[in-house]
Design a protein around this motif. Sequence first.
Motif, mmCIF file in Angstrom:
data_model
loop_
_atom_site.group_PDB
_atom_site.id
_atom_site.type_symbol
_atom_site.label_atom_id
_atom_site.label_comp_id
_atom_site.label_asym_id
_atom_site.label_seq_id
_atom_site.Cartn_x
_atom_site.Cartn_y
_atom_site.Cartn_z
ATOM 1 N N ASP A 110 0.825 -1.199 0.000
ATOM 2 C CA ASP A 110 0.000 0.000 0.000
ATOM 3 C C ASP A 110 0.865 1.256 0.000
ATOM 4 N N ASN A 114 1.148 4.227 -2.988
ATOM 5 C CA ASN A 114 0.892 5.639 -2.745
ATOM 6 C C ASN A 114 2.123 6.518 -2.925
ATOM 7 N N LYS A 140 5.891 3.601 -7.017
ATOM 8 C CA LYS A 140 4.830 3.181 -7.947
ATOM 9 C C LYS A 140 5.372 2.224 -9.013
#
Length: 155
Positions: free
Chosen positions: A119, A123, A128
Amino acid sequence: MWKLFKRKTPRISLIHVLFERGSNIMERKHRGLANVLNKKVARWSTSRIKIAMILFITIYVASIVYLLVDTFSTNTDNIQVDHIYVPKNVSLKDTQNRSLDEENKFIRVRIKEFYLYMDSLKNDTNGKHIYDSIIHYRPGLLDSITYWESLNNQK
């Protein structure tokens, strides 16, 4: 100049040579078998060849239809998920000499930590790329985690 873009000659490995020789042998055997079958079929009449082809295609299509119908008609409600256990021959540094409940709790914590890590990668702008590559190579990973969490919440 500095040979930055030097053309590399492909190195031929022993395994490549062996596979190439094996494929040549198989191709010769296939060609020999095809020649034998062509000689046998050469004496057949055209109507006999057509009947044989129609029979072959009918059997082939019937077997494919049977497999498709059998695949889609199976009941998927009988799928059961067992508990996740660490095998005995795997030694984790934090799980030795623990009871089964403590070990399951440790596994739950590790999975939660991994989920939080994923997670945070999702973010983060720099993370990414890593997140996308993990999802690309393991597409059902997060689905498995959420399914596992839903099973644990049912208990």
